[in-house]
Design a protein around this motif. Structure first.
Motif, mmCIF file in Angstrom:
data_model
loop_
_atom_site.group_PDB
_atom_site.id
_atom_site.type_symbol
_atom_site.label_atom_id
_atom_site.label_comp_id
_atom_site.label_asym_id
_atom_site.label_seq_id
_atom_site.Cartn_x
_atom_site.Cartn_y
_atom_site.Cartn_z
ATOM 1 N N SER A 37 0.770 -1.274 -0.025
ATOM 2 C CA SER A 37 0.227 0.031 -0.025
ATOM 3 C C SER A 37 1.028 1.189 0.082
ATOM 4 O O SER A 37 0.344 2.268 -0.355
ATOM 5 C CB SER A 37 -1.048 0.003 1.231
ATOM 6 N N ASP A 38 2.292 1.087 0.285
ATOM 7 C CA ASP A 38 3.143 2.326 0.141
ATOM 8 C C ASP A 38 3.905 2.357 -1.074
ATOM 9 O O ASP A 38 4.830 3.102 -1.201
ATOM 10 C CB ASP A 38 4.232 2.064 1.177
ATOM 11 N N TRP A 39 3.150 1.914 -2.403
ATOM 12 C CA TRP A 39 3.750 1.818 -3.444
ATOM 13 C C TRP A 39 4.207 3.351 -4.192
ATOM 14 O O TRP A 39 5.018 3.281 -4.583
ATOM 15 C CB TRP A 39 2.817 1.056 -4.455
ATOM 16 N N ARG A 40 3.252 4.250 -3.831
ATOM 17 C CA ARG A 40 3.655 5.697 -4.100
ATOM 18 C C ARG A 40 4.909 5.966 -3.565
ATOM 19 O O ARG A 40 5.867 6.827 -4.113
ATOM 20 C CB ARG A 40 2.676 6.659 -3.824
ATOM 21 N N ARG A 41 5.143 5.827 -2.356
ATOM 22 C CA ARG A 41 6.271 6.186 -1.493
ATOM 23 C C ARG A 41 7.369 5.623 -2.241
ATOM 24 O O ARG A 41 8.600 6.050 -2.311
ATOM 25 C CB ARG A 41 6.164 5.993 -0.031
ATOM 26 N N VAL A 43 7.912 4.195 -5.146
ATOM 27 C CA VAL A 43 8.222 4.714 -6.473
ATOM 28 C C VAL A 43 9.119 6.110 -6.298
ATOM 29 O O VAL A 43 9.807 6.285 -6.840
ATOM 30 C CB VAL A 43 6.927 5.009 -7.339
ATOM 31 N N ALA A 44 8.514 6.839 -5.391
ATOM 32 C CA ALA A 44 9.405 8.201 -5.221
ATOM 33 C C ALA A 44 10.592 7.849 -4.522
ATOM 34 O O ALA A 44 11.679 8.605 -5.093
ATOM 35 C CB ALA A 44 8.708 9.034 -4.247
ATOM 36 N N THR A 47 12.851 6.220 -7.656
ATOM 37 C CA THR A 47 13.085 7.625 -8.573
ATOM 38 C C THR A 47 14.254 8.427 -8.054
ATOM 39 O O THR A 47 14.766 9.075 -8.675
ATOM 40 C CB THR A 47 11.887 8.192 -8.913
ATOM 41 N N ILE A 101 5.565 12.994 0.303
ATOM 42 C CA ILE A 101 6.227 11.793 -0.274
ATOM 43 C C ILE A 101 7.625 12.059 -0.747
ATOM 44 O O ILE A 101 8.719 11.274 -0.587
ATOM 45 C CB ILE A 101 5.368 11.258 -1.507
#
Length: 197
Positions: A37-41, A43-44, A47, A101
């Motif tokens: 569920s932390d996938w956005r963090r 990806v950041a 990156t 994030i």
């Protein structure tokens, strides 16, 4: 096949490859504290690492930065070890969900450590490029390929974590400690190997 797609594939398979085990272990350590569920963090975070290694990869490949390959071989396992130590010190703590994030300590560390890993990538890329003096397209394609490979690896780590945490009901703290401990052990072996060669 175009030059762009060739270097895209080279970048992808350079990172998505067991011979790049030091970078794979770093990604494992980097992602250990996170769940699906932390996938956005995540990806950041990845990156941020890519931005860091892209800078030094470009500078070294274009000849603007000189470095000691031996020193980089020592610093890469140190980055893994430090990441693991940060993970272990924070294991069991919940992330602040309202925290931005992009601007977080893990992202800053990932970018800084990426600077070191980029130098590790550059010797491989310079061998591929040969006498090409302005490899801008090749650098761009290679970096995009590396990022794609990293994101696939990270997705696999997050799915594995999901299975361990949800299906086998492992505690998140235990998962972080076990994964970080294993990565730290590999980092110590890599570090000691640099002094015994």
């Amino acid at each position: 096949m175009s030059v762009f797609s060739t270097y895209l594939q080279l970048g992808f398979f350079h990172i998505f490859n067991l011979q790049a085990y030091d970078h794979l272990v770093f990604l494992l350590a980097l992602c250990a504290p996170y769940v699906l569920s932390d996938w956005r963090r995540v990806v950041a975070l990845v990156t941020s690492f890519t931005v860091g290694h892209s800078i030094t990869l470009a500078l070294a490949t274009l000849g603007f930065v000189q470095y000691s390959a031996g020193l980089i071989e020592v610093l890469i396992p140190i980055t893994i070890l430090l990441t693991c130590l940060v993970n272990m010190s924070r294991a069991g703590r919940d992330f602040k969900r309202n925290q931005p994030i992009v601007v977080t300590l893990p992202n800053v560390l990932a970018a800084v450590f990426g600077l070191i890993h980029g130098l590790g990538f550059s010797s491989y890329l310079r061998e591929l490029l040969g006498q090409n003096t302005r490899p801008v397209l090749e650098l761009l394609a290679f970096n995009i390929g590396v990022e794609m490979g990293q994101l696939l690896i990270v997705a696999l780590i997050l799915v594995l974590g999901f299975i361990i945490l949800r299906v086998f009901r492992a505690a998140r703290r235990d998962w972080v400690l076990v994964v970080s401990g294993a990565a730290a052990g590999i980092a110590v072996i890599l570090l000691l190997g640099n002094f015994t060669d």
